[in-house]
Motif scaffolding. Structure first.
Motif, PDB file in Angstrom:
ATOM      1  N   ILE A 197       0.845  -1.205   0.000  1.00 56.49           N
ATOM      2  CA  ILE A 197       0.000   0.000   0.000  1.00 56.49           C
ATOM      3  C   ILE A 197       0.871   1.242   0.000  1.00 56.49           C
ATOM      4  O   ILE A 197       0.606   2.213  -0.737  1.00 56.49           O
ATOM      5  CB  ILE A 197      -0.941  -0.008   1.231  1.00 56.49           C
ATOM      6  N   GLU A 198       1.927   1.245   0.799  1.00 61.31           N
ATOM      7  CA  GLU A 198       2.836   2.397   0.847  1.00 61.31           C
ATOM      8  C   GLU A 198       3.444   2.692  -0.521  1.00 61.31           C
ATOM      9  O   GLU A 198       3.532   3.850  -0.950  1.00 61.31           O
ATOM     10  CB  GLU A 198       3.959   2.129   1.857  1.00 61.31           C
ATOM     11  N   LYS A 199       3.871   1.650  -1.205  1.00 62.93           N
ATOM     12  CA  LYS A 199       4.477   1.842  -2.534  1.00 62.93           C
ATOM     13  C   LYS A 199       3.481   2.506  -3.487  1.00 62.93           C
ATOM     14  O   LYS A 199       3.829   3.444  -4.223  1.00 62.93           O
ATOM     15  CB  LYS A 199       4.929   0.500  -3.105  1.00 62.93           C
TER      16      LYS A 199
ATOM     17  N   ILE B 220      11.713   7.017  -9.527  1.00 64.77           N
ATOM     18  CA  ILE B 220      11.969   5.769  -8.801  1.00 64.77           C
ATOM     19  C   ILE B 220      13.430   5.351  -8.976  1.00 64.77           C
ATOM     20  O   ILE B 220      14.118   4.999  -8.009  1.00 64.77           O
ATOM     21  CB  ILE B 220      11.023   4.658  -9.304  1.00 64.77           C
ATOM     22  N   ALA B 221      13.928   5.430 -10.203  1.00 67.30           N
ATOM     23  CA  ALA B 221      15.316   5.029 -10.491  1.00 67.30           C
ATOM     24  C   ALA B 221      16.320   5.927  -9.793  1.00 67.30           C
ATOM     25  O   ALA B 221      17.416   5.477  -9.414  1.00 67.30           O
ATOM     26  CB  ALA B 221      15.554   5.044 -11.997  1.00 67.30           C
TER      27      ALA B 221
ATOM     28  N   ASN C 129      12.037   5.686   0.593  1.00 64.90           N
ATOM     29  CA  ASN C 129      12.823   6.028  -0.588  1.00 64.90           C
ATOM     30  C   ASN C 129      12.076   5.539  -1.829  1.00 64.90           C
ATOM     31  O   ASN C 129      11.526   4.429  -1.829  1.00 64.90           O
ATOM     32  CB  ASN C 129      14.209   5.368  -0.501  1.00 64.90           C
ATOM     33  N   THR C 130      12.063   6.342  -2.875  1.00 67.01           N
ATOM     34  CA  THR C 130      11.296   5.967  -4.070  1.00 67.01           C
ATOM     35  C   THR C 130      11.771   4.658  -4.685  1.00 67.01           C
ATOM     36  O   THR C 130      11.006   3.971  -5.360  1.00 67.01           O
ATOM     37  CB  THR C 130      11.375   7.076  -5.133  1.00 67.01           C
ATOM     38  N   ALA C 131      13.041   4.292  -4.441  1.00 68.34           N
ATOM     39  CA  ALA C 131      13.568   3.047  -5.010  1.00 68.34           C
ATOM     40  C   ALA C 131      12.788   1.831  -4.524  1.00 68.34           C
ATOM     41  O   ALA C 131      12.731   0.791  -5.206  1.00 68.34           O
ATOM     42  CB  ALA C 131      15.044   2.897  -4.670  1.00 68.34           C
TER      43      ALA C 131
ATOM     44  N   THR D 179       2.426  -1.133  -9.329  1.00 68.07           N
ATOM     45  CA  THR D 179       3.847  -0.955  -9.004  1.00 68.07           C
ATOM     46  C   THR D 179       4.442  -2.286  -8.560  1.00 68.07           C
ATOM     47  O   THR D 179       3.728  -3.276  -8.379  1.00 68.07           O
ATOM     48  CB  THR D 179       4.036   0.069  -7.863  1.00 68.07           C
ATOM     49  N   SER D 180       5.750  -2.287  -8.419  1.00 72.58           N
ATOM     50  CA  SER D 180       6.476  -3.404  -7.818  1.00 72.58           C
ATOM     51  C   SER D 180       6.136  -4.730  -8.490  1.00 72.58           C
ATOM     52  O   SER D 180       6.132  -4.821  -9.717  1.00 72.58           O
ATOM     53  CB  SER D 180       6.181  -3.439  -6.312  1.00 72.58           C
TER      54      SER D 180
END
Length: 880
Positions: free
Chosen positions: A565-567, A625-626, A678-680, A704-705
């Motif tokens: 959920i956080e991502k 993200i990168a 961290n966005t990564a 995502t992910s």
């Protein structure tokens, strides 16, 4: 009386109630949040329902506001009467179970008469009251010391919307003097509360003290409330002593700007042109504020209302002789008038003007389309020797093409044709009824939620830093009652001293997890978490073992689900900024949903989003993200956050202390949700869909992910299947192979089209040999099997060129469906034969219906067996 500007009156109101311990509630968006019963915010109390119904406990039970509102139920009266408006401001003060009559009546008198505030002459004020409410009239007498003729009992002074809170009210009237009394003293309406221009209502105070039960019974409310309303425009007209609201400083600058747009008319010259000035001034205010709140013109809902206001204003501009686009030029005037309290209008000025110009251009195109349609209608009516356009037809022009009734009448007048107004009004009323039925009904505010409102314990959320915490159970709710013990197998609601569980809020779904005892044994599963009226996190728990009040337990959040959920939540922030970078600053959030599996983001945008723009947005998010940007969350004041450039999210209410989520100073938003550090951690971002969901609102869905990787894997599987089907070994060869396949397909289609044209020509040659007489006319009526409707039209085009007969009736059938086409020559039309009328009579024979123009019409049906009867019936009708 003090001379005050509208801005000063508004500010005095807010300042006064702050001296009485009230908190100022900012004016909310005109677009209701989570309230399907309203199309627009239509009163000062509309945005405070959550406090009155007990679903949320306010930080301060004393509230004041100046709320912008829109009402469009009587739009036809705008500009005609002295005080009808679409947009207006309602000044209000509210008590949520705090003070009541004994406090509010002396305060009202103080605000109205004290020289520090409005300083009105006491002898000019009159009060109405509900006859059975003797407490109110006695309080007024004690407070004011005025003679008995200043208090008027009125039977209608009882605020009641059906089931729910209700109570008596008192209205305050101002005597504007004899110069506003057109009728003699014998006028039965010449009293405070009557229909007259002398005694003007300026304030209504509602004493919400009963609950109206469905059975008709009235029972006292546990918590009594105060709900008041003072129309700013009306109050300003009293203070500035103007005949109507339109001569105040809220409207006159707009009217003067309209006069400077090239019209020869002057305000005050005539009642007819004054109406046009007033309508334009009123509507441009409403349109400006509505677009500023991201309502956009469309053909449905509030977008339809907005489009209607814009077009109505344009039509009145035409009446004043204003040429070309002009409405957008008035937006800066509105912005200047309202800047003191609504600075966002000036900030959004360019965007608002762009939307209005786009709509003005679209309406000009509509007028051209409508003119062509009306010319066709006039021609048809004249050929039929009709002098009356059916009201339903005029309404279709209005509803489908946005062509105003007044403009239709103007065009028809030159042709000596009138509109059948009863039919138009009937169609209009049917549309209103449909609109009302489409919206969920609401009979007012719900009764206070007693059991949830009684939760009075402390509960701290610690989930920003901890996902597991030892704590004490301080509340258990089972079957709408507080209990000290709940047994295994039951479903209960639980509050604890501390909790790591996020409660559903701001678009982010709630955490789930477990409650275990000190030995790690499972007590229950947390399946949802919501906020109680007092702000506590209320855990919905399915118990696996008994739970006791004051028991020490460990609350454990499902970590994997929480991190997913956080991502997705942090990704919505990145997407929001990418949207603004690519589409523009107007692309504001209009709702969101963040789950463990995907994210959904709604945003305001009045155009299409191109594939290239989607690619660019996705690339910007993935670049962030990168780059592995740190996500820094700071607790600060609302003013400091705004100074740092933070964006407030749609539908959120912020206190003085806020959480600011900063991603490398690129994306900065106020947000109470949970985020990655961290966005990564997000890994990868993939847009799965983009679509329009309403008037000027679009939706992006994304993953995502691991969910994004699964999306790519699914797409790869599809590519493999395509590669195998097209017999290519490598994916990058797919494009060239598909291009080759498309060319081959195009050639095949062209060959088939040529063959079909040849077949149609051959069929036409045979068909045109079968001319029969039908009365004074000739007719060709033939069945042509296995043809499309397009084939029938092509045959009809050739028939028209060759003039083979006066009437052509063609039928075809395929896949258990039947189609009819009727074409009629000018000679037959003059003889009274109309294709549209004829096909309506014939189509039932094939089990269907249809329509069209006098010269050509078509129909479809589900009964091919009826084709022979249809053709015979057509001949029979023509012969007659």
């Amino acid at each position: 009386m003090k001379q005050l500007t509208s801005a000063e009156v508004r500010q005095l109101w807010l300042d006064f109630w702050q001296t009485k311990g009230h908190s100022v509630e900012p004016s909310a968006s005109l677009i209701p949040v989570q309230d399907p019963s309203l199309l627009w915010i239509n009163s000062g109390v509309a945005t405070l329902k959550k406090y009155f119904d007990g679903s949320v406990v306010p930080e301060n039970p004393r509230i004041t506001n100046s709320q912008k509102s829109i009402r469009t139920n009587d739009i036809e009266n705008v500009g005609v009467t002295a005080r009808h408006h679409t947009l207006f401001e309602m000044l209000g003060n509210f008590s949520i179970g705090d003070y009541f009559k004994a406090e509010v009546i002396p305060w009202a008198w103080e605000f109205l008469t004290d020289e520090k505030w409005l300083g009105l002459e006491p002898s000019k004020l009159y009060m109405t009251y509900y006859p059975e409410d003797t407490e109110t009239v006695e309080l007024w007498k004690k407070t004011t010391g005025l003679s008995d003729d200043h208090y008027v009992p009125v039977e209608d002074n009882f605020w009641d919307l059906g089931a729910g809170p209700c109570g008596p009210d008192t209205e305050i009237f101002y005597d504007r003097g004899e110069k506003y009394q057109d009728l003699p003293d014998e006028d039965p309406e010449m009293y405070p509360g009557g229909e007259n221009e002398r005694y003007l209502e300026i304030w209504n105070i509602v004493f919400s003290q009963f609950n109206h039960l469905p059975n008709g019974e009235y029972v006292p409310l546990k918590h009594k409330n105060i709900d008041t309303g003072m129309g700013l425009e009306r109050m300003v007209s009293v203070i500035q002593d103007t005949p109507t609201n339109f001569e105040t400083d809220l409207f006159m600058p707009i009217i003067e700007a309209v006069q400077a747009l090239g019209t020869k008319a002057k305000y005050g010259d005539s009642k007819l042109t004054d109406v046009s000035f007033k309508v334009i001034a009123d509507h441009v205010r409403a349109v400006t504020f509505a677009i500023g709140d991201r309502a956009l013109p469309s053909n449905e809902g509030r977008g339809y209302i907005l489009r209607r206001l814009i077009r109505r204003a344009i039509m009145h501009g035409r009446r004043l002789g204003i040429k070309g686009n002009f409405l957008a030029q008035l937006v800066p005037v509105v912005a200047d008038i309202m800047e003191a309290y609504y600075p966002e209008v000036k900030a959004d000025q360019s965007f608002i003007q762009d939307v209005i110009v786009t709509e003005e251009n679209r309406f000009n195109e509509t007028i051209n389309e409508g003119e062509a349609i009306i010319e066709e209608v006039i021609s048809s009516l004249k050929s039929a020797h009709e002098k009356l356009m059916p009201g339903e037809q005029a309404f279709k022009l209005y509803d489908t093409y946005g062509f105003p009734l007044e403009l239709t009448q103007e065009y028809l007048e030159h042709a000596g044709i009138e509109v059948e107004l009863d039919g138009f009004e009937k169609s209009m009323q049917e549309q209103r009824d449909r609109a009302r039925a489409a919206r969920k009904s609401s009979t007012g505010m719900a009764v206070q939620s007693d059991i949830l409102g009684e939760i009075d314990v402390d509960s701290a959320y610690v989930g920003y830093d901890q996902l597991e915490v030892e704590t004490r159970i301080n509340t258990i709710l089972a079957e709408d009652a507080f209990v000290s013990l709940a047994q295994a197998g039951s479903e209960v609601y639980v509050v604890a001293d501390q909790t790591p569980f996020y409660a559903e809020m701001g678009g982010q779904i709630a955490d789930t997890g477990e409650i275990v005892d000190e030995n790690g044994q499972l007590i229950g599963k947390v399946v949802n978490v919501v906020r109680a009226p007092g702000g506590q996190h209320l855990h919905e728990v399915v118990l696996e073992a008994p739970l006791v009040l004051d028991q020490t337990v460990v609350l454990k959040v499902d970590r994997r689900r929480h991190h997913s959920i956080e991502k997705n939540h942090t990704a919505t922030h990145l997407l929001h900024q990418a949207l603004k970078d690519v589409l523009g600053d107007h692309a504001n959030q209009a709702g969101s949903l963040v789950t463990e599996n995907h994210l959904r983001f709604d945003f305001s945008h009045f155009g299409q989003v191109t594939p290239d723009e989607l690619v660019e947005m996705e690339a910007k998010v993935n670049q962030a993200i990168a780059d592995a940007f740190p996500v820094v969350t700071t607790v600060t004041t609302i003013d400091q956050a705004k100074a740092a450039g933070a964006q407030a999210l749609f539908g959120e209410k912020y206190g003085n202390e806020v959480r600011m989520v900063d991603v490398n100073h690129w994306s900065i938003e106020l947000c109470g949700g949970t985020h990655v550090a961290n966005t990564a951690e997000i890994g990868v971002f993939k847009i799965t869909s983009e679509s329009g969901i309403g008037a000027g609102v679009r939706r992006i869905e994304a993953v995502t992910s691991l969910a994004a990787i699964q999306e790519y894997q699914q797409q790869e599987a599809i590519l493999k299947e395509l590669a195998e089907g097209l017999k290519v070994k490598k994916f990058f060869n797919l494009v060239s192979r598909f291009a080759q396949f498309r060319e081959e397909h195009k050639e095949t289609v062209q060959q088939l089209g040529a063959l079909r044209d040849k077949m149609n020509a051959q069929a036409a040659g045979q068909i045109f040999d079968h001319v029969e007489e039908a009365g004074d006319l000739t007719i060709i009526a033939q069945n042509v099997p296995n043809r499309s409707m397009d084939d029938l039209r092509k045959i009809a085009d050739e028939w028209k060129q060759k003039a083979s007969s006066d009437v052509l009736v063609l039928a075809t059938s395929a896949d258990e469906k039947a189609n009819l086409l009727i074409a009629v020559s000018p000679k037959a039309i003059e003889a009274g034969v109309k294709a549209g009328d004829l096909i309506k009579q014939v189509a039932p024979k094939i089990g269907g219906g249809g329509g069209g123009r006098p010269d050509m019409a078509q129909a479809g049906g589900k009964n091919p067996a009826g084709i022979a009867d249809a053709l015979a019936f057509a001949k029979e009708i023509i012969a007659k």
